[in-house]
Design a protein around this motif. Structure first.
Motif, PDB file in Angstrom:
ATOM      1  N   GLN A 122       0.832  -1.211   0.000  1.00  0.00           N
ATOM      2  CA  GLN A 122       0.000   0.000   0.000  1.00  0.00           C
ATOM      3  C   GLN A 122       0.864   1.258   0.000  1.00  0.00           C
ATOM      4  OE1 GLN A 122      -2.997  -0.008   3.037  1.00  0.00           O
ATOM      5  NE2 GLN A 122      -4.099   1.741   2.181  1.00  0.00           N
ATOM      6  N   PRO A 144       0.305   3.672  -3.421  1.00  0.00           N
ATOM      7  CA  PRO A 144      -0.798   4.287  -2.660  1.00  0.00           C
ATOM      8  C   PRO A 144      -1.995   4.682  -3.509  1.00  0.00           C
ATOM      9  CG  PRO A 144       1.006   5.853  -2.951  1.00  0.00           C
ATOM     10  CD  PRO A 144       1.506   4.536  -3.444  1.00  0.00           C
ATOM     11  N   ASP A 145      -1.793   4.940  -4.801  1.00  0.00           N
ATOM     12  CA  ASP A 145      -2.898   5.368  -5.665  1.00  0.00           C
ATOM     13  C   ASP A 145      -3.741   4.209  -6.175  1.00  0.00           C
ATOM     14  OD1 ASP A 145      -2.063   8.011  -5.396  1.00  0.00           O
ATOM     15  OD2 ASP A 145      -0.744   7.897  -7.158  1.00  0.00           O
ATOM     16  N   VAL A 146      -3.267   2.992  -5.960  1.00  0.00           N
ATOM     17  CA  VAL A 146      -3.970   1.824  -6.501  1.00  0.00           C
ATOM     18  C   VAL A 146      -4.368   0.846  -5.398  1.00  0.00           C
ATOM     19  CG1 VAL A 146      -3.832  -0.134  -8.083  1.00  0.00           C
ATOM     20  CG2 VAL A 146      -2.752   2.033  -8.701  1.00  0.00           C
ATOM     21  N   LYS A 162      -8.090  -0.429  -6.380  1.00  0.00           N
ATOM     22  CA  LYS A 162      -9.155   0.428  -6.904  1.00  0.00           C
ATOM     23  C   LYS A 162      -9.565  -0.055  -8.289  1.00  0.00           C
ATOM     24  CE  LYS A 162      -7.622   4.541  -4.370  1.00  0.00           C
ATOM     25  NZ  LYS A 162      -7.111   5.938  -4.480  1.00  0.00           N
ATOM     26  N   ASN A 197      -4.796   0.881 -17.575  1.00  0.00           N
ATOM     27  CA  ASN A 197      -4.112   1.258 -16.330  1.00  0.00           C
ATOM     28  C   ASN A 197      -3.854   0.040 -15.447  1.00  0.00           C
ATOM     29  OD1 ASN A 197      -4.181   3.987 -17.080  1.00  0.00           O
ATOM     30  ND2 ASN A 197      -6.197   4.276 -16.164  1.00  0.00           N
TER      31      ASN A 197
END
Length: 465
Positions: A190, A194-196, A249, A255
């Motif tokens: 994480q 952190p964005d995923v 996410k 992506n």
């Protein structure tokens, strides 16, 4: 002796079988070769689509040959008026006069037509290369369905509904050094992404919960007290394989594929000696499926063009005659891509098959026009008269065939599934382009290249229609 009506019916039957059936057989052979390009897709769904299209055209040919032609012969032979004349088809003369007028205009401006076709197709190909690809499978289904709304609501509550898994294997995955690696990997994912990454869990997550937030020095005693159903979520019974589940996410396939690549690289760099790791899970399968569906469209189109060219070359034994029916189709591929780019329509797994599909459909039209053109040239007609006759007589049939295809695919426009309605819309547009290219561009091409194709001419004779 046969009366005039019987003679005319038999003569029409013989003329149809002799002149039209070989041309149609050539056309559907080229169509089938275009559809075979769909077999090169790694996705079984697209392969099956190509198989069904191929089977459909074969069935259509035999139905036309053994059912339609006998029905028409029976009608003319037994059910015509006593004077032997068939009822006049309403609107025939107007349609033929219009097609003749269009053909004469096209021939007068043939170089302008070819120039505009080349420029617009070239711009379209550039646009096609820059057209986006829609890879989010959730956008393919109706956006107001309760099931999709439930997924969105669950995602808001939990933070994620998607996940990937890091599988690892060794002789004993519960050894202290492997447990330490597992804990480090679980805790750092994480922070690294952190964005995923929303959360991550493993066997060490359970061990920490059972030991006050720390991995116990003697994990076996804790593990022996754990329920088997809980333990098997992260470690197999033989304790040779383990898994780290990573909640992520919701991402589009493009992506997601990029993230999976980064994750594999990160895991590989931090892998212990003697430990084998694999990034897997349903999300990984989904991204591979969608990528395979959408990224092979240019390859399928090129293969389709190549197969059709080789097939026509084997039939005609003349490189130029094999290339002429394909040239208008290449324009259509460019125009279609240009329209998608101009209106911001992204490719989907279905529209990615349009290149091979339009090659199959379009070459049927252009081959029929070309066959009739050279048939008239063999009779002794000059190129101008030959293309006018071909466009007048075959053009009407091509329009009828194209409109029937448009009518069939129009049903897809009312589908609630965006992927189906977009596919239907683009198919209609491509069939319209096929008609436009066949009636307007093909005559100009035939006139320009006529001097390079030698035709054995017979005596000039009026064509019986």
């Amino acid at each position: 002796m046969k009366n005039k009506k019987e003679q005319k019916s038999v003569s029409s039957l013989n003329s149809t079988v002799k002149n039209m059936v070989p041309a149609v057989l050539t056309a559907i052979s080229a169509t089938g070769l275009g559809f075979i390009a769909l077999y090169t897709s790694p996705v079984p769904m697209i392969q099956d689509f190509g198989k069904m299209l191929t089977i459909g055209i074969v069935i259509s040919f035999f139905v036309g040959l053994f059912i339609l032609i006998p029905v028409l012969f029976t009608r003319d032979h037994f059910f015509t008026k006593k004077n032997g004349k068939n009822p006049k088809v309403q609107g025939t003369s107007k349609v033929e006069r219009l097609l003749e007028k269009i053909t004469r205009t096209v021939i007068s401006f043939k170089w302008v037509v070819i120039f505009l076709a080349l420029i617009t197709a070239g711009l379209g190909i550039w646009g096609d290369i820059n057209t986006g690809v829609e890879t989010d499978v959730e956008t393919f289904m109706p956006q107001n369905t309760p099931e999709l709304k439930d997924i969105h609501k669950l995602r808001e509550i939990l933070g994620t509904t998607d996940q990937v898994s890091i599988m690892y294997s060794a002789e004993h995955v519960l050894d202290n050094n492997i447990l330490k690696w597992t804990d480090d990997m679980t805790e750092t994912l994480q922070k690294k992404f952190p964005d995923v990454v929303v959360n991550s869990q493993s066997i060490t997550t359970l061990l920490k919960k059972a030991n006050g937030g720390k991995v116990p020095e003697n994990p076996k005693s804790v593990i022996n007290r754990m329920p088997e159903d809980q333990l098997k979520l992260f470690v197999n019974k033989e304790q040779t394989e383990g898994v780290i589940t990573v909640g992520i996410k919701h991402l589009e396939a493009k992506n997601l594929k990029r993230f999976i690549g980064y994750l594999e690289s990160y895991v590989g760099k931090n892998q212990l000696a003697g430990l084998t790791t694999t990034v897997t899970g349903k999300s990984v399968l989904d991204v591979e499926m969608v990528s395979s569906l959408t990224t092979g469209r240019h390859k399928m189109t090129l293969i389709g063009v190549g197969l059709v060219f080789l097939g026509l070359l084997a039939i005609y034994r003349h490189p130029l005659k094999a290339f002429i029916p394909l040239l208008p189709i290449l324009f259509i591929v460019g125009w279609s891509g240009g329209i998608m780019y101009l209106f911001g329509i992204a490719y989907t797994p279905l529209t990615a098959t349009l290149g091979a599909l339009i090659i199959g459909i379009g070459t049927e039209f252009t081959i029929l026009i070309m066959e009739r053109f050279y048939e008239e040239r063999k009779k002794g007609f000059a190129s101008m008269e030959a293309i006018i006759i071909a466009n007048k007589k075959i053009g009407r049939a091509v329009f009828a065939s194209g409109l029937s295809v448009i009518g069939g695919f129009s049903a897809l426009l009312v589908s609630d599934f965006v992927i189906l309605s977009n596919f239907g819309m683009m198919t209609l547009l491509n069939v319209f382009f096929a008609l436009l290219s066949t009636i307007i561009v093909m005559p100009a091409i035939l006139i320009i290249f006529d001097r390079f194709v030698k035709v054995k001419k017979g005596k000039l004779q009026a064509a019986e229609e």
